[in-house]
Motif scaffolding. Structure first.
Motif, mmCIF file in Angstrom:
data_model
loop_
_atom_site.group_PDB
_atom_site.id
_atom_site.type_symbol
_atom_site.label_atom_id
_atom_site.label_comp_id
_atom_site.label_asym_id
_atom_site.label_seq_id
_atom_site.Cartn_x
_atom_site.Cartn_y
_atom_site.Cartn_z
ATOM 1 N N VAL A 170 0.837 -1.210 0.000
ATOM 2 C CA VAL A 170 0.000 0.000 0.000
ATOM 3 C C VAL A 170 0.869 1.257 0.000
ATOM 4 C CG1 VAL A 170 -1.954 -1.109 1.130
ATOM 5 C CG2 VAL A 170 -0.211 0.014 2.520
ATOM 6 N N GLU A 171 2.179 1.095 0.223
ATOM 7 C CA GLU A 171 3.067 2.251 0.179
ATOM 8 C C GLU A 171 3.809 2.346 -1.165
ATOM 9 O OE1 GLU A 171 4.564 1.291 4.008
ATOM 10 O OE2 GLU A 171 3.543 2.944 5.012
ATOM 11 N N THR A 172 3.301 1.645 -2.184
ATOM 12 C CA THR A 172 3.929 1.617 -3.507
ATOM 13 C C THR A 172 4.134 3.014 -4.090
ATOM 14 O OG1 THR A 172 3.065 -0.573 -4.017
ATOM 15 C CG2 THR A 172 3.618 0.822 -5.895
ATOM 16 N N ASP A 214 14.136 2.165 1.064
ATOM 17 C CA ASP A 214 13.885 1.232 2.173
ATOM 18 C C ASP A 214 13.029 1.917 3.232
ATOM 19 O OD1 ASP A 214 16.253 0.354 0.734
ATOM 20 O OD2 ASP A 214 16.522 -1.113 2.329
ATOM 21 N N HIS A 215 12.047 1.198 3.740
ATOM 22 C CA HIS A 215 11.144 1.764 4.747
ATOM 23 C C HIS A 215 11.021 0.811 5.931
ATOM 24 C CE1 HIS A 215 7.743 3.305 6.839
ATOM 25 N NE2 HIS A 215 6.865 2.457 6.343
ATOM 26 N N THR A 216 11.245 1.340 7.124
ATOM 27 C CA THR A 216 11.159 0.509 8.339
ATOM 28 C C THR A 216 10.288 1.184 9.392
ATOM 29 O OG1 THR A 216 13.017 1.566 9.450
ATOM 30 C CG2 THR A 216 13.541 -0.290 7.995
ATOM 31 N N HIS A 217 9.902 0.380 10.379
ATOM 32 C CA HIS A 217 9.255 0.893 11.596
ATOM 33 C C HIS A 217 10.203 0.573 12.755
ATOM 34 C CE1 HIS A 217 5.265 -0.193 9.351
ATOM 35 N NE2 HIS A 217 5.746 0.954 8.933
ATOM 36 N N ALA A 218 11.434 1.052 12.680
ATOM 37 C CA ALA A 218 12.468 0.677 13.648
ATOM 38 C C ALA A 218 12.132 1.213 15.039
ATOM 39 C CB ALA A 218 13.817 1.230 13.195
ATOM 40 N N ASN A 278 4.884 9.864 13.653
ATOM 41 C CA ASN A 278 3.955 8.850 14.182
ATOM 42 C C ASN A 278 3.917 7.579 13.337
ATOM 43 O OD1 ASN A 278 2.092 11.730 14.604
ATOM 44 N ND2 ASN A 278 2.826 10.582 16.374
ATOM 45 N N HIS A 279 4.929 7.336 12.530
ATOM 46 C CA HIS A 279 4.851 6.191 11.623
ATOM 47 C C HIS A 279 6.178 5.451 11.450
ATOM 48 C CE1 HIS A 279 3.521 4.624 7.373
ATOM 49 N NE2 HIS A 279 4.425 3.847 7.926
ATOM 50 N N GLY A 280 7.229 6.107 10.976
ATOM 51 C CA GLY A 280 8.458 5.351 10.734
ATOM 52 C C GLY A 280 9.482 6.127 9.929
HETATM 53 ZN ZN ZN Z 1 4.978 1.952 7.129
#
Ligand code: ZN
Length: 680
Positions: A127-129, A141-145, A202-204
């Motif tokens: 959904v983040e395409t 690159d996307h993380t929720h570290a 609030n997300h990453g």
């Molecule tokens: Zn995300």
């Protein structure tokens, strides 16, 4: 000490490239898989489907014309086990055209992404395409570290971010994932084209680069800079499970949750208790009750954990069923009120999910993940453990201020998030805890396999550690093996403690362990006979009694199943010392069915005969067959239907009885038909 290790090695990257061959796009994809997996292997970067990665490359269409392609993580794939098919390719040009639109519904966005897939059978792109598509970098690159979630939820995240990164990171204010977030992030980037990444409030975190290594290095470096700022220098400890000394109240909680869930057609929940030192000290905080209602660290946690945690003080916990029931009822009332506040404001009609909590914090007991099966409960517990660290560190460094209630609702009831949970009906034994004794033997293993295939969580008991390990490997995670001798005096209570500590209770006991003692009744010693009684009667009675006590505490019914044997009704030469205790066990079954029936607990059994097992082994079969002047095959199929009975047939009988909701005090023969052993 740095919190996150950089695992890149040139040698492994080279090996990935070599395996990919000479095609440039395949080589890009190979490195994309490599660093995605490096990110995926660290739960402090991403967990359970969170985060995503992409690479932009060029491929030919059917006419040989080259076009720009985005390979992006597909839904249903986790980064730690990602493979090339988990990175579906999408033509990039049509995605860019969408940016001209003022608005785009989620459904239209998903459809547009699917329509432009290179392979029409590929999974749905993330959904983040579009966010990945609108950033110009080759690798994104996307993380929720964990450290980034602390930063992202600081009330003054902007100034803290600037303090740490200067102008190397740009900040995107909170918007729910989808088209609008993608556009906003692209605008922020375009206003700051020199940045190495983005902080999504609030997300990453996003990082990007021209090469796989550059983007990966930035993910690691950025995350460690944030970690250092907040004094985080170790990995978040996950999945520390210690069997509590008095787990009985877990069974009460499970029973109470089961009561509520059964009224809305949900299965019994599995409880996953985490009680390592970090969890236990967190639960001592004076602001704990407030922190329980504060909300989640990253929006896609909400479908796994719900926004509010069920907080149970020591006083409520010790108060027993009535107090726990009231706390759960209050939670449900608050959840319904939250739903009623927000559902009418939504554009489309919303259906409430089960209103029970997915996470509980219990003072001095631990954090409990709650789910419809062991995997779901474990995901809730893992995210719960990450969340408590984010709350603790955040609150001690300026504050933990996640998204508010309305944004939470939008996320929890977002059609695309709901789709992640799946709508398929749960398997018959999902959420059920099944204990099998003698699990490593032929019949026990077949029974364990059968229940596991039906979605149950198994507690497998045997004296054979190696056999248990093999079975546990075969069945995968979400089951428990316990090396115990069922004849030991405290074996049954230890087994019930372990089952309750690991899963929250017990629904079915399959008391199966046994061994044969041979001899003629006028010859056999009392000692040998007593030993047979220890195994073939007392072990059944001890496990049956302990299971009954646990089920009564849970107060949700349950079932006790005994492996009796046809010998209980049909004596065999030399088998008296085996048949006597088995006959007693059959009586026990009927007596317990009578006593436990009013509590909804059913008691049934199986009379199997001539099944290859530890008792009926090759030597035994040969000697029996030769004494009757028949072949081994004839002996094993010496029944009315002339077919050998296998362990799987016995397992089927146990499973059929488990599913027969109005059957109790019943013994089912599994002997291919034997008139002498037929029951009245
Ligand atoms: Zn995300």
């Amino acid at each position: 000490m740095t919190m996150i290790k950089n695992h890149w090695t040139d040698a492994k990257a080279e090996a990935c490239l070599a395996a990919a061959g000479s095609d440039e796009a395949d080589r890009d994809l190979a490195l994309r898989v490599y660093t995605s997996r490096l990110i995926g292997q660290d739960p402090d970067l991403v967990m359970h489907g969170g985060g995503n990665t992409s690479v932009k490359t060029r491929r030919p269409d059917l006419f040989g014309e080259m076009g720009d392609v985005l390979h992006i993580k597909g839904s249903g794939w986790d980064l730690d086990t990602l493979e090339a098919p988990g990175l579906p390719g999408v033509w990039l040009a049509p995605l860019h055209r969408l940016r001209d639109l003022d608005s785009l519904s989620d459904e239209d966005m998903v459809n547009a992404q699917r329509r432009n897939l290179l392979d029409s059978s590929a999974p749905n792109p993330s959904v983040e395409t579009l966010l990945h598509a609108y950033l110009p970098h080759k690798f994104v690159d996307h993380t929720h570290a964990t450290p980034f979630l602390v930063l992202a939820n600081q009330p003054d995240a902007d100034s803290v971010c600037e303090e740490i990164f200067g102008d190397r990171l740009a900040i995107v204010d909170y918007i729910m994932p989808g088209f609008q977030l993608a556009k906003a992030a692209a605008e922020v980037y375009e206003a700051n084209p020199h940045v190495e990444g983005l902080l999504l409030r609030n997300h990453g975190h996003f990082a990007f680069g021209d090469t796989a290594k550059e983007s990966y290095d930035r993910i690691i470096n950025h995350t460690n800079l944030v970690a250092r700022h907040f004094g985080m220098d170790t990995a978040t400890p996950l999945a520390i499970r210690r069997t509590p000394s008095h787990p009985d109240r877990l069974a009460i909680l499970r029973g109470v949750l089961g009561d509520v869930q059964s009224t809305v057609d949900y299965p019994m929940p599995i409880l996953d208790l985490r009680n390592g030192p970090d969890v236990m000290s967190f639960l001592q905080r004076p602001d704990i009750a407030d922190l329980a209602t504060r909300g989640v660290a990253s929006p896609d946690h909400v479908i796994r954990t719900k926004s509010e945690v069920l907080w149970l003080s020591q006083q409520v916990w010790n108060g027993g069923r009535a107090d726990i029931q009231k706390a759960v009822a209050d939670y449900i009332e608050r959840y319904r009120a939250y739903f009623d506040r927000h559902a009418p404001l939504a554009a489309a009609a919303k259906t409430m999910v089960t209103p029970t909590p997915n996470l509980a914090w219990v003072e001095n007991i631990g954090l409990i993940g709650i789910g419809g099966d062991a995997a779901t409960a474990a995901i809730a517990a893992d995210l719960g453990e990450q969340n408590i660290r984010v709350r603790r560190v955040g609150e001690d460094h300026g504050g933990f201020m996640p998204i508010g209630e309305a944004d939470n609702f939008a996320m929890e009831y977002w059609s695309l998030e709901q789709a992640k949970l799946g709508k398929k009906t749960a398997p018959a034994f999902a959420g059920r805890v099944v204990m099998v004794t003698g699990a490593a033997g032929e019949i026990g293993a077949a029974v364990s396999r059968g229940f596991a295939a039906g979605g149950a969580s198994l507690v497998m008991i045997d004296v054979d550690q190696e056999g248990l390990d093999m079975l546990a490997d075969e069945l995968g995670p979400g089951h428990l093996g316990l090396c115990l001798d069922v004849m030991e005096a405290d074996a049954a209570s230890a087994a019930m403690r372990a089952a309750t500590g690991r899963f929250g209770g017990l629904d079915y006991l399959v008391s199966n362990a046994g061994f044969a003692v041979m001899g003629e009744m006028h010859e056999v010693s009392n000692e040998a006979l007593r030993r047979s009684f220890e195994m073939n009667f007392f072990a059944h009675r001890n496990f049956g009694a302990a299971a009954a006590k646990l089920m009564l505490q849970q107060d949700r019914g349950g079932q006790i199943l005994f492996n009796v044997s046809k010998i209980a009704v049909n004596p065999g030469q030399n088998f008296g010392p085996y048949g006597l205790p088995k006959a007693t066990t059959m009586y026990l079954l009927r007596q317990m069915a009578l006593e436990l029936g009013p509590s909804g607990i059913r008691v049934n059994g199986v009379n199997a005969d001539r099944v290859r097992s530890g008792i009926v082994d090759e030597d035994f079969i040969r000697s029996r067959a030769s004494s009757r002047g028949v072949t081994a095959k004839q002996y094993m199929s010496g029944n009315l239907i002339r077919r050998e009975v296998e362990a799987r047939h016995v397992a089927e009988a146990f499973i059929t009885l488990a599913r027969s909701e109005r059957t109790s005090a019943h013994v089912m023969p599994v002997d291919g038909g034997n008139i002498e052993a037929a029951l009245r």
